[in-house]
Each structure stands twice: as structure tokens, then as C-alpha cells.
Design an enzyme around this catalytic site. Sequence first.
Site, PDB file in Angstrom:
ATOM      1  N   TYR A 145      31.928 -12.847  -2.874  1.00 21.40           N
ATOM      2  CA  TYR A 145      32.688 -12.736  -4.127  1.00 21.40           C
ATOM      3  C   TYR A 145      33.737 -13.851  -4.171  1.00 21.40           C
ATOM      4  O   TYR A 145      33.804 -14.613  -5.134  1.00 21.40           O
ATOM      5  CB  TYR A 145      33.361 -11.368  -4.220  1.00 21.40           C
ATOM      6  CG  TYR A 145      34.458 -11.290  -5.259  1.00 21.40           C
ATOM      7  CD1 TYR A 145      35.810 -11.377  -4.901  1.00 21.40           C
ATOM      8  CD2 TYR A 145      34.153 -11.165  -6.607  1.00 21.40           C
ATOM      9  CE1 TYR A 145      36.815 -11.325  -5.839  1.00 21.40           C
ATOM     10  CE2 TYR A 145      35.160 -11.099  -7.564  1.00 21.40           C
ATOM     11  CZ  TYR A 145      36.491 -11.178  -7.164  1.00 21.40           C
ATOM     12  OH  TYR A 145      37.496 -11.132  -8.113  1.00 21.40           O
ATOM     13  N   LYS A 149      34.162 -17.169  -6.531  1.00 29.94           N
ATOM     14  CA  LYS A 149      35.350 -17.335  -7.387  1.00 29.94           C
ATOM     15  C   LYS A 149      35.952 -18.723  -7.185  1.00 29.94           C
ATOM     16  O   LYS A 149      36.481 -19.328  -8.113  1.00 29.94           O
ATOM     17  CB  LYS A 149      36.395 -16.260  -7.079  1.00 29.94           C
ATOM     18  CG  LYS A 149      36.041 -14.860  -7.522  1.00 29.94           C
ATOM     19  CD  LYS A 149      35.848 -14.728  -9.040  1.00 29.94           C
ATOM     20  CE  LYS A 149      37.129 -14.761  -9.811  1.00 29.94           C
ATOM     21  NZ  LYS A 149      36.909 -14.578 -11.276  1.00 29.94           N
TER      22      LYS A 149
END
Length: 349
Positions: A145, A149
Site C-alpha cells: 500500500y 502511495k
Amino acid sequence: MSVKAIKPDSKIVLVIGGSGFVGRHLVEKLCSLGYTVRVFDLRTTFEHEKVTFYNGDLCNKQDLLKCMDNVDTVFHCATPSPLSNNKKVFLRVNVDGTKNVLDACFEKGVKNLILTSSASVVYSGSNIEHGDETLPYAKRPLDCYTQTKIQQEKLVLSANSESLKTIALRPHGIFGPRDPHMLPTTARLAAAGKTKFIIGKGINKVDFTYIDNVVYAHVLAAQQLQQKPEIAGNAYNITNNEPILFWEFMSRLLKGLGYAAPKYHLPYYFIYFLAFLVQIFVFIVSPFKTIRPTLTTMTVALAGTHHYYSCEKAASEFNYSPVVKLEDAIERTLQSVPELHNKHAKKVK
Ligand SMILES: NC(=O)c1ccc[n+]([C@@H]2O[C@H](COP(=O)([O-])OP(=O)(O)OC[C@H]3O[C@@H](n4cnc5c(N)ncnc54)[C@H](O)[C@@H]3O)[C@@H](O)[C@H]2O)c1
Ligand SMILES: CC(C)=CCC[C@@H](C)[C@H]1CC[C@H]2C3=C(CC[C@]12C)[C@@]1(C)CC[C@H](O)[C@@H](C(=O)O)[C@@H]1CC3
């Protein structure tokens, strides 16, 4: 400085991921200020008389193009669930999907793009105290994740140009009414009897950011992007500016939910190593079974290290300052949990 109401319907804005936690709060605020709001999302989770909903997948550029005619500003708040631990989906949505968003913005002549990034883009599991935006991106992010990002933010900031002004806002640990991640996960763990323990010494301070402050920062940035073009192409930390002991914050939530606060300490590195073993096991069985553990090296590190950030840059460059203080924010959050409302109402009298 407060955000300004505008001549009703004089500006069309699009909120990608507008059916989510941050997205819906942002949509509601933008509507109250007079913007014409469109939502683009995989799903529709609410109704609003002033909002036009478009269901689609941001990984399909044609879906995006259908809702971008005459849009002045795009807010990109879409992400797969941060705890979903699905690398392929993270790469597809946060990287390939963001490339689609940028291409569509250029094709449709969108002027501003505000990305909801994350303060964790500089976090690799070591202590960060009062970290500012000069910190480099994490070389070894703890999960995919965070890795995606970082890639997402780099794409958006490098796309900044005369025709499309871009900005990345980096909130941290967002909480508030309708939060689908932190509070529900905390309640689930507590109900399973898994919140009796403090990971480490319990002295690590972290930033949590109330949703109204995140929304305020997004609108403020959007309204200043055209007046102050110098802020474009930049990333800004957005927090409550009140770092708190992680375990004090969690204890407040747990007690507010009717559970006991954790009290037994477990050695940080022992739990971190355990989480590492869990992730190896999850990887080995992944061809046969998808397991989404809450105990990961990322969640353990977040629970056991300092990670709080400076918002000086946002304060000095576009006058950001939190509009809701932490104490009030925690109270409002707990009051928003239906079964707790009566209990809090009695207490507040
Ligand atoms: N929640 C936090 O603590 C936190 C902290 C910092 C940054 N952020 C960032 O804030 C943003 C919003 O997070 P949130 O907590 O509101 O998440 P959320 O899961 O509540 O909302 C995300 C929304 O994106 C939509 N979405 C996902 N994939 C999509 C796709 N392929 N096409 C179209 N829509 C899609 C989902 O349907 C959902 O409605 C994210 O970019 C996240 O990285 C969140
Ligand atoms: C009692 C106990 C230990 C409960 C577990 C709480 C965690 C579920 C929760 C604590 C910190 C949260 C957090 C996120 C998810 C949920 C937690 C791990 C994020 C990783 C969500 C995605 C954001 O981009 C991250 C950020 O940079 O703000 C969040 C960091 C904090």
C-alpha cells in the site's frame, strides 16, 4: 483563514473515490460551499440531491472521461482498502489508475488535481519525530500500500504543469464518523479479545488527523492553487498538530467503545518478528488462499514507533491550521458510533 463559499454552481469539481470515508465528507463540504459536485467511484454509498454519481473503475480511462467535461478541479481520494494486502490491486489502482486520472485530466483540460496522499510515504518503520516534507520517500516501505502511495505521489507531483496544477496532501491516521478502517478494526480486535496488550513500552507518540481537518485542507488547497501557483507541485503534511501517545489514543477509543484499555506490555521486536513470520506464511499459502492479517510489520511498527509530522509548510504556504482539536475530535467520533450515542449523551449532561 477559512474556506470560501462560492457563487452557487460556478465551479464543477469531481471527487474520485467520493463514496469512501474521506471522499464523502469532502463531497458534503464542497456541496455546502456551493460547488457543483460529481462523484466517480466503483460504488455509490449515499444519496445527495446536489451530487451527480458516476459508477466506474478508474483503471478504465473511458469510464473517467465520461464524467470530466467542464470539470475545474479533481480530488483523487480513491484507493483499495489500506489493510487489504493485495499487491496486484494496489499497483493497478494506485499506479496505473492514477496514470489514467492524469491522462484524463490533461485530455479534458482540468485545471487542478489534489491528491490525497499519505504521511506514511516517508515511513519505513523507524521513528519519525516532527518529520517534515524534506524527508525522502521510504526506500523500503513496509507494505505494498505504502509503496504504491509513493509511486502515486511521484506521478501526480511530476505531472504539475502550466495547464494542470497538482498538489499532494499527506494526512496521517485519519479518524472520525464513518471511518471504515481504524475504529471498526479496533472494535473487531477488541471483541476478539486481542487488545489486552501494549506493543512495546507504550511511549511512542503519533499523529492522528480528524476528518474535518483533512477536508478543510483539501478545500483550502484547491482554493489557493490558482491564487498561489507556487504551492503547486508540492506535498504537504496535514495532521491535527497534536501528536499523542499511540496507546493513549487507542485506549480512549477502546474505553469509548466499552472495552478495557490494554495493560500488559509485549516486547516490540518479538511482536515485529512474529508479524514478519505471519507475512511469510501468508505469502507461502497465497497461491491457495488469500489471508489478510491485521498483524503485519506495518501495523506493528505503527503501533510501536514514533511517527508524527510537522505541518509548518502547509501553515506557512496556504494557511492550514486544524479546525477541530483532538479532544473534541475524539468525542465527536465516539458520539458518532450509534450504540455509544446514548451512553455519551448521558455522560455529557
Ligand atoms: N484513512 C486513513 O487513515 C488515510 C490516511 C492517509 C491517507 N489516506 C488516503 O485517503 C484516501 C481516501 O482513503 P479512505 O480512508 O477514504 O478510503 P476508503 O476505502 O474509505 O475510500 C476509498 C474509495 O475509493 C474507491 N475506489 C477504490 N478503487 C477504485 C477504483 N478502481 N475505481 C474507482 N473507485 C475506487 C472505493 O470504492 C472507496 O469508495 C486514499 O487515497 C488514502 O490513501 C487515508
Ligand atoms: C488497539 C489496536 C492496536 C488497534 C489496531 C488499530 C489499527 C487497525 C490502526 C492503528 C493505526 C492505523 C493506521 C492505518 C490503518 C489502521 C491502523 C493500522 C493506516 C495504515 C491507513 C492508511 C493510511 O494511509 C495510513 C496513514 O499514513 O495515515 C494509516 C496509518 C495509521
